[in-house]
Design a protein around this motif. Structure first.
Motif, PDB file in Angstrom:
ATOM      1  N   THR A 297       0.057  12.029   9.112  1.00 50.19           N
ATOM      2  CA  THR A 297       1.406  12.306   9.036  1.00 50.19           C
ATOM      3  C   THR A 297       1.824  12.327   7.764  1.00 50.19           C
ATOM      4  OG1 THR A 297       2.009  11.770  11.218  1.00 50.19           O
ATOM      5  CG2 THR A 297       3.679  11.898   9.579  1.00 50.19           C
ATOM      6  N   VAL A 298       2.377  13.351   7.183  1.00 47.77           N
ATOM      7  CA  VAL A 298       2.590  13.308   5.446  1.00 47.77           C
ATOM      8  C   VAL A 298       4.210  13.848   5.440  1.00 47.77           C
ATOM      9  CG1 VAL A 298       0.411  13.959   4.750  1.00 47.77           C
ATOM     10  CG2 VAL A 298       2.097  15.907   5.135  1.00 47.77           C
ATOM     11  N   THR A 299       4.830  13.221   4.335  1.00 49.32           N
ATOM     12  CA  THR A 299       6.310  13.664   4.094  1.00 49.32           C
ATOM     13  C   THR A 299       6.323  14.398   2.630  1.00 49.32           C
ATOM     14  OG1 THR A 299       6.878  11.246   4.825  1.00 49.32           O
ATOM     15  CG2 THR A 299       8.404  12.566   3.681  1.00 49.32           C
ATOM     16  N   VAL A 300       7.070  15.494   2.912  1.00 47.00           N
ATOM     17  CA  VAL A 300       7.298  16.391   1.592  1.00 47.00           C
ATOM     18  C   VAL A 300       8.168  15.756   0.560  1.00 47.00           C
ATOM     19  CG1 VAL A 300       8.036  18.680   0.803  1.00 47.00           C
ATOM     20  CG2 VAL A 300       7.074  18.318   3.101  1.00 47.00           C
ATOM     21  N   ILE A 301       7.549  15.634  -0.644  1.00 48.50           N
ATOM     22  CA  ILE A 301       8.198  14.784  -1.903  1.00 48.50           C
ATOM     23  C   ILE A 301       8.915  16.035  -2.857  1.00 48.50           C
ATOM     24  CG2 ILE A 301       6.520  12.971  -1.808  1.00 48.50           C
ATOM     25  CD1 ILE A 301       5.498  14.319  -4.429  1.00 48.50           C
ATOM     26  N   LYS A 302       8.982  17.143  -2.526  1.00 46.19           N
ATOM     27  CA  LYS A 302      10.027  17.917  -3.450  1.00 46.19           C
ATOM     28  C   LYS A 302      10.295  18.953  -2.521  1.00 46.19           C
ATOM     29  CE  LYS A 302       8.778  21.188  -7.019  1.00 46.19           C
ATOM     30  NZ  LYS A 302       7.947  21.760  -8.130  1.00 46.19           N
TER      31      LYS A 302
ATOM     32  N   LYS B  24       9.017  15.389   7.448  1.00 43.15           N
ATOM     33  CA  LYS B  24       7.789  14.798   7.996  1.00 43.15           C
ATOM     34  C   LYS B  24       6.942  15.907   8.518  1.00 43.15           C
ATOM     35  CE  LYS B  24       8.071  10.005   8.942  1.00 43.15           C
ATOM     36  NZ  LYS B  24       8.137   8.928   9.795  1.00 43.15           N
ATOM     37  N   VAL B  25       5.574  15.985   8.260  1.00 43.47           N
ATOM     38  CA  VAL B  25       4.603  16.759   8.794  1.00 43.47           C
ATOM     39  C   VAL B  25       3.621  16.285   9.584  1.00 43.47           C
ATOM     40  CG1 VAL B  25       3.130  18.797   8.130  1.00 43.47           C
ATOM     41  CG2 VAL B  25       5.164  18.486   6.854  1.00 43.47           C
ATOM     42  N   LYS B  26       3.730  16.369  10.888  1.00 42.71           N
ATOM     43  CA  LYS B  26       2.497  15.553  11.775  1.00 42.71           C
ATOM     44  C   LYS B  26       1.214  16.420  11.742  1.00 42.71           C
ATOM     45  CE  LYS B  26       6.479  13.159  14.161  1.00 42.71           C
ATOM     46  NZ  LYS B  26       7.181  12.995  15.376  1.00 42.71           N
ATOM     47  N   ASN B  27       0.357  15.698  12.144  1.00 43.54           N
ATOM     48  CA  ASN B  27      -0.942  16.316  12.643  1.00 43.54           C
ATOM     49  C   ASN B  27      -1.546  17.420  11.600  1.00 43.54           C
ATOM     50  OD1 ASN B  27      -3.285  16.508  14.203  1.00 43.54           O
ATOM     51  ND2 ASN B  27      -2.230  18.159  15.637  1.00 43.54           N
ATOM     52  N   ILE B  28      -1.631  17.062  10.355  1.00 45.97           N
ATOM     53  CA  ILE B  28      -2.224  18.065   9.340  1.00 45.97           C
ATOM     54  C   ILE B  28      -3.771  18.041   9.489  1.00 45.97           C
ATOM     55  CG2 ILE B  28      -0.368  17.531   7.533  1.00 45.97           C
ATOM     56  CD1 ILE B  28      -2.843  15.783   6.299  1.00 45.97           C
TER      57      ILE B  28
ATOM     58  N   LYS C  38       3.128  13.173   0.466  1.00 47.81           N
ATOM     59  CA  LYS C  38       2.733  11.606   0.293  1.00 47.81           C
ATOM     60  C   LYS C  38       2.407  11.416   1.797  1.00 47.81           C
ATOM     61  CE  LYS C  38       7.176   9.430   0.327  1.00 47.81           C
ATOM     62  NZ  LYS C  38       8.055   8.247  -0.117  1.00 47.81           N
ATOM     63  N   LYS C  39       1.431  10.258   1.807  1.00 47.18           N
ATOM     64  CA  LYS C  39       0.988   9.867   3.186  1.00 47.18           C
ATOM     65  C   LYS C  39       2.308   8.805   3.772  1.00 47.18           C
ATOM     66  CE  LYS C  39      -3.009   8.210   5.412  1.00 47.18           C
ATOM     67  NZ  LYS C  39      -4.382   7.826   5.311  1.00 47.18           N
ATOM     68  N   ALA C  40       2.383   9.162   5.191  1.00 51.33           N
ATOM     69  CA  ALA C  40       3.433   8.403   5.469  1.00 51.33           C
ATOM     70  C   ALA C  40       3.176   7.154   6.424  1.00 51.33           C
ATOM     71  CB  ALA C  40       4.398   9.357   6.794  1.00 51.33           C
TER      72      ALA C  40
END
Length: 113
Positions: A56-61, A77-81, A111-113
């Motif tokens: 799971t990652v989070t967009v920083i921009k 938040k973007v899950k299951n990339i 960035k990694k959540a």
């Protein structure tokens, strides 16, 4: 001249035939620069953390969506990339964002959540 060990079986008995390196124990053939290319497929986020499939990652921009007036906001938040190791255009993350749909992202904007 010292030849590198075999990347598959780690044998020290490799030999060179033309521009190929060959392992006599496991019959693996590779070019001298290939072992460095395999290490380059490690995908890292903007902070240098190693990413893996299913993270799971989070967009920083804020990211504008091409061909649309929509924007993916900071903090989404973007899950299951899913990682794409052969991405030639730099978009090395395949994902599905709620409310937006399926899209590809660059690892430098998450960035990694």
């Amino acid at each position: 001249m010292s030849l590198p060990n075999c990347p598959k079986c780690n044998s020290e008995y490799t030999y060179q035939d033309g521009n190929l390196l060959i392992c006599p124990e496991c019959s693996y053939e590779w070019k001298e620069g290939e072992s460095a290319a395999e290490e380059a497929t490690i995908i890292k986020d903007s902070n240098g953390n190693v990413l893996a499939d299913g993270d799971t990652v989070t967009v920083i921009k804020d990211l504008k969506i091409k061909g649309s007036s929509s924007v993916v906001k900071v903090g989404t938040k973007v899950k299951n990339i899913r990682l794409l190791t052969d991405a030639s255009d730099g978009h090395d993350i395949d994902c599905k964002i709620d409310g937006v749909g399926a899209m590809k992202l660059k690892s430098e904007y998450v960035k990694k959540a």
